[in-house]
Motif scaffolding. Structure first.
Motif, PDB file in Angstrom:
ATOM      1  N   GLU A 173       0.826  -1.209   0.000  1.00  0.00           N
ATOM      2  CA  GLU A 173       0.000   0.000   0.000  1.00  0.00           C
ATOM      3  C   GLU A 173       0.860   1.259   0.000  1.00  0.00           C
ATOM      4  O   GLU A 173       0.546   2.237  -0.687  1.00  0.00           O
ATOM      5  CB  GLU A 173      -0.942  -0.016   1.197  1.00  0.00           C
ATOM      6  N   ALA A 174       1.959   1.237   0.746  1.00  0.00           N
ATOM      7  CA  ALA A 174       2.851   2.409   0.777  1.00  0.00           C
ATOM      8  C   ALA A 174       3.482   2.632  -0.593  1.00  0.00           C
ATOM      9  O   ALA A 174       3.580   3.772  -1.060  1.00  0.00           O
ATOM     10  CB  ALA A 174       3.933   2.213   1.839  1.00  0.00           C
ATOM     11  N   LEU A 175       3.899   1.561  -1.250  1.00  0.00           N
ATOM     12  CA  LEU A 175       4.483   1.688  -2.586  1.00  0.00           C
ATOM     13  C   LEU A 175       3.456   2.215  -3.580  1.00  0.00           C
ATOM     14  O   LEU A 175       3.760   3.095  -4.393  1.00  0.00           O
ATOM     15  CB  LEU A 175       5.025   0.342  -3.056  1.00  0.00           C
ATOM     16  N   ALA A 176       2.229   1.708  -3.487  1.00  0.00           N
ATOM     17  CA  ALA A 176       1.176   2.180  -4.391  1.00  0.00           C
ATOM     18  C   ALA A 176       0.903   3.667  -4.174  1.00  0.00           C
ATOM     19  O   ALA A 176       0.710   4.410  -5.145  1.00  0.00           O
ATOM     20  CB  ALA A 176      -0.096   1.365  -4.182  1.00  0.00           C
ATOM     21  N   SER A 177       0.916   4.118  -2.942  1.00  0.00           N
ATOM     22  CA  SER A 177       0.668   5.544  -2.693  1.00  0.00           C
ATOM     23  C   SER A 177       1.847   6.393  -3.139  1.00  0.00           C
ATOM     24  O   SER A 177       1.674   7.538  -3.573  1.00  0.00           O
ATOM     25  CB  SER A 177       0.355   5.788  -1.221  1.00  0.00           C
ATOM     26  N   ARG A 178       3.077   5.853  -3.080  1.00  0.00           N
ATOM     27  CA  ARG A 178       4.247   6.592  -3.546  1.00  0.00           C
ATOM     28  C   ARG A 178       4.268   6.752  -5.060  1.00  0.00           C
ATOM     29  O   ARG A 178       4.956   7.616  -5.577  1.00  0.00           O
ATOM     30  CB  ARG A 178       5.534   5.890  -3.111  1.00  0.00           C
ATOM     31  N   LEU A 179       3.552   5.891  -5.759  1.00  0.00           N
ATOM     32  CA  LEU A 179       3.512   5.993  -7.210  1.00  0.00           C
ATOM     33  C   LEU A 179       2.653   7.166  -7.677  1.00  0.00           C
ATOM     34  O   LEU A 179       2.519   7.401  -8.876  1.00  0.00           O
ATOM     35  CB  LEU A 179       3.010   4.686  -7.819  1.00  0.00           C
ATOM     36  N   GLY A 180       2.061   7.883  -6.718  1.00  0.00           N
ATOM     37  CA  GLY A 180       1.391   9.132  -7.042  1.00  0.00           C
ATOM     38  C   GLY A 180      -0.093   9.050  -7.337  1.00  0.00           C
ATOM     39  O   GLY A 180      -0.676  10.025  -7.778  1.00  0.00           O
ATOM     40  N   LEU A 181      -0.700   7.915  -7.122  1.00  0.00           N
ATOM     41  CA  LEU A 181      -2.132   7.802  -7.373  1.00  0.00           C
ATOM     42  C   LEU A 181      -2.884   8.283  -6.129  1.00  0.00           C
ATOM     43  O   LEU A 181      -2.944   7.606  -5.118  1.00  0.00           O
ATOM     44  CB  LEU A 181      -2.497   6.351  -7.703  1.00  0.00           C
ATOM     45  N   SER A 182      -3.435   9.482  -6.218  1.00  0.00           N
ATOM     46  CA  SER A 182      -4.100  10.095  -5.077  1.00  0.00           C
ATOM     47  C   SER A 182      -5.479   9.472  -4.839  1.00  0.00           C
ATOM     48  O   SER A 182      -6.028   8.785  -5.703  1.00  0.00           O
ATOM     49  CB  SER A 182      -4.251  11.600  -5.303  1.00  0.00           C
ATOM     50  N   ILE A 183      -6.023   9.746  -3.675  1.00  0.00           N
ATOM     51  CA  ILE A 183      -7.359   9.262  -3.319  1.00  0.00           C
ATOM     52  C   ILE A 183      -8.382  10.002  -4.174  1.00  0.00           C
ATOM     53  O   ILE A 183      -8.290  11.227  -4.337  1.00  0.00           O
ATOM     54  CB  ILE A 183      -7.631   9.495  -1.818  1.00  0.00           C
ATOM     55  N   PRO A 184      -9.348   9.278  -4.752  1.00  0.00           N
ATOM     56  CA  PRO A 184     -10.352   9.945  -5.594  1.00  0.00           C
ATOM     57  C   PRO A 184     -11.109  11.017  -4.824  1.00  0.00           C
ATOM     58  O   PRO A 184     -11.433  10.844  -3.652  1.00  0.00           O
ATOM     59  CB  PRO A 184     -11.289   8.801  -6.000  1.00  0.00           C
ATOM     60  N   ASP A 185     -11.384  12.120  -5.485  1.00  0.00           N
ATOM     61  CA  ASP A 185     -12.087  13.247  -4.876  1.00  0.00           C
ATOM     62  C   ASP A 185     -13.591  13.031  -5.020  1.00  0.00           C
ATOM     63  O   ASP A 185     -14.193  13.463  -6.003  1.00  0.00           O
ATOM     64  CB  ASP A 185     -11.645  14.551  -5.545  1.00  0.00           C
ATOM     65  N   LEU A 186     -14.169  12.341  -4.042  1.00  0.00           N
ATOM     66  CA  LEU A 186     -15.600  12.036  -4.049  1.00  0.00           C
ATOM     67  C   LEU A 186     -16.223  12.452  -2.724  1.00  0.00           C
ATOM     68  O   LEU A 186     -15.561  12.420  -1.687  1.00  0.00           O
ATOM     69  CB  LEU A 186     -15.834  10.531  -4.238  1.00  0.00           C
ATOM     70  N   THR A 187     -17.480  12.809  -2.778  1.00  0.00           N
ATOM     71  CA  THR A 187     -18.198  13.041  -1.540  1.00  0.00           C
ATOM     72  C   THR A 187     -18.523  11.679  -0.925  1.00  0.00           C
ATOM     73  O   THR A 187     -18.527  10.665  -1.634  1.00  0.00           O
ATOM     74  CB  THR A 187     -19.515  13.807  -1.793  1.00  0.00           C
ATOM     75  N   PRO A 188     -18.808  11.629   0.364  1.00  0.00           N
ATOM     76  CA  PRO A 188     -19.178  10.343   0.971  1.00  0.00           C
ATOM     77  C   PRO A 188     -20.383   9.696   0.272  1.00  0.00           C
ATOM     78  O   PRO A 188     -20.443   8.480   0.128  1.00  0.00           O
ATOM     79  CB  PRO A 188     -19.504  10.703   2.421  1.00  0.00           C
ATOM     80  N   LYS A 189     -21.325  10.529  -0.158  1.00  0.00           N
ATOM     81  CA  LYS A 189     -22.499  10.010  -0.868  1.00  0.00           C
ATOM     82  C   LYS A 189     -22.093   9.379  -2.200  1.00  0.00           C
ATOM     83  O   LYS A 189     -22.574   8.300  -2.551  1.00  0.00           O
ATOM     84  CB  LYS A 189     -23.492  11.156  -1.091  1.00  0.00           C
ATOM     85  N   GLN A 190     -21.207  10.041  -2.943  1.00  0.00           N
ATOM     86  CA  GLN A 190     -20.734   9.495  -4.209  1.00  0.00           C
ATOM     87  C   GLN A 190     -19.927   8.218  -3.991  1.00  0.00           C
ATOM     88  O   GLN A 190     -20.020   7.281  -4.770  1.00  0.00           O
ATOM     89  CB  GLN A 190     -19.863  10.513  -4.943  1.00  0.00           C
ATOM     90  N   ALA A 191     -19.139   8.187  -2.924  1.00  0.00           N
ATOM     91  CA  ALA A 191     -18.324   7.004  -2.634  1.00  0.00           C
ATOM     92  C   ALA A 191     -19.194   5.788  -2.327  1.00  0.00           C
ATOM     93  O   ALA A 191     -18.762   4.658  -2.514  1.00  0.00           O
ATOM     94  CB  ALA A 191     -17.385   7.283  -1.472  1.00  0.00           C
ATOM     95  N   ASP A 192     -20.424   6.029  -1.882  1.00  0.00           N
ATOM     96  CA  ASP A 192     -21.317   4.928  -1.530  1.00  0.00           C
ATOM     97  C   ASP A 192     -22.257   4.542  -2.669  1.00  0.00           C
ATOM     98  O   ASP A 192     -23.045   3.620  -2.534  1.00  0.00           O
ATOM     99  CB  ASP A 192     -22.133   5.314  -0.285  1.00  0.00           C
ATOM    100  N   MET A 193     -22.178   5.224  -3.808  1.00  0.00           N
ATOM    101  CA  MET A 193     -23.061   4.907  -4.928  1.00  0.00           C
ATOM    102  C   MET A 193     -22.642   3.597  -5.585  1.00  0.00           C
ATOM    103  O   MET A 193     -21.478   3.216  -5.559  1.00  0.00           O
ATOM    104  CB  MET A 193     -23.055   6.043  -5.949  1.00  0.00           C
ATOM    105  N   TRP A 194     -23.610   2.940  -6.216  1.00  0.00           N
ATOM    106  CA  TRP A 194     -23.347   1.631  -6.804  1.00  0.00           C
ATOM    107  C   TRP A 194     -22.284   1.702  -7.898  1.00  0.00           C
ATOM    108  O   TRP A 194     -21.473   0.789  -8.040  1.00  0.00           O
ATOM    109  CB  TRP A 194     -24.638   0.992  -7.322  1.00  0.00           C
ATOM    110  N   GLN A 195     -22.252   2.808  -8.649  1.00  0.00           N
ATOM    111  CA  GLN A 195     -21.274   2.939  -9.721  1.00  0.00           C
ATOM    112  C   GLN A 195     -19.849   2.953  -9.155  1.00  0.00           C
ATOM    113  O   GLN A 195     -18.940   2.342  -9.713  1.00  0.00           O
ATOM    114  CB  GLN A 195     -21.482   4.242 -10.521  1.00  0.00           C
ATOM    115  N   THR A 196     -19.683   3.654  -8.042  1.00  0.00           N
ATOM    116  CA  THR A 196     -18.367   3.762  -7.425  1.00  0.00           C
ATOM    117  C   THR A 196     -17.946   2.423  -6.842  1.00  0.00           C
ATOM    118  O   THR A 196     -16.799   1.994  -7.003  1.00  0.00           O
ATOM    119  CB  THR A 196     -18.385   4.836  -6.319  1.00  0.00           C
TER     120      THR A 196
END
Length: 158
Positions: free
Chosen positions: A99-122
């Motif tokens: 997980e630390a290596l994956a985060s160092r590769l520069g892939l940031s956390i998606p910018d979603l609201t909590p509601k969007q993060a809980d949607m079926w598409q997400t």
């Protein structure tokens, strides 16, 4: 840090609850770009997990079968099962590093609201990312098989 993330998530949920109660928050579904971001954010660490899991399992299972298996007379499947045990234990210890290596590769956390993060598409995008990531990782993790044909031939000659 995980404590900071959980604190931030609690505050976002509290803010969202207040906004929903005041009926001021209308949530749009995530855009295709956001869904791609969720997909890759979830896929990348699972490529690493699948790679390490399969590579360690194959290497350990083969060595167990060729050494302990010969002495104790265990089956190929028992060697594979013990290799899987070794791989699972290694995975527990290596998870943080992957997980630390994956985060160092520069892939940031998606910018979603909590509601969007809980949607079926997400959730679907996240699960597909994990499934495809671990599949790719497991296929790449089969590389030790390229080296074991020679050892088995030498063992059969003896």
């Amino acid at each position: 840090h995980s404590t900071e993330r959980s604190c931030l998530l609690r505050e976002l949920h509290r803010f969202e609850s207040i906004a929903i109660a005041q009926e001021k928050l209308e949530v749009a579904p995530p855009s295709p770009g956001q869904l791609r971001h969720v997909f890759f954010h979830n896929a990348l660490p699972f490529v690493g997990f699948g790679f390490l899991d399969n590579a360690i399992m194959i290497a350990a299972g083969t060595q167990i079968e060729l050494s302990i298996g010969v002495v104790l007379g265990i089956s190929t499947m028992a060697g594979a099962a013990l290799g899987n045990l070794v791989s699972d234990l290694a995975g527990l210890g290596l998870a943080g590093y992957v997980e630390a290596l994956a985060s160092r590769l520069g892939l940031s956390i998606p910018d979603l609201t909590p509601k969007q993060a809980d949607m079926w598409q997400t959730r679907l995008s996240a699960h597909l990312g994990k499934a495809i990531g671990v599949t790719i990782g497991c296929i790449l993790g089969m590389f030790p098989l390229l080296f074991f044909g020679e050892e088995e031939e030498k063992l059969e000659e003896k």
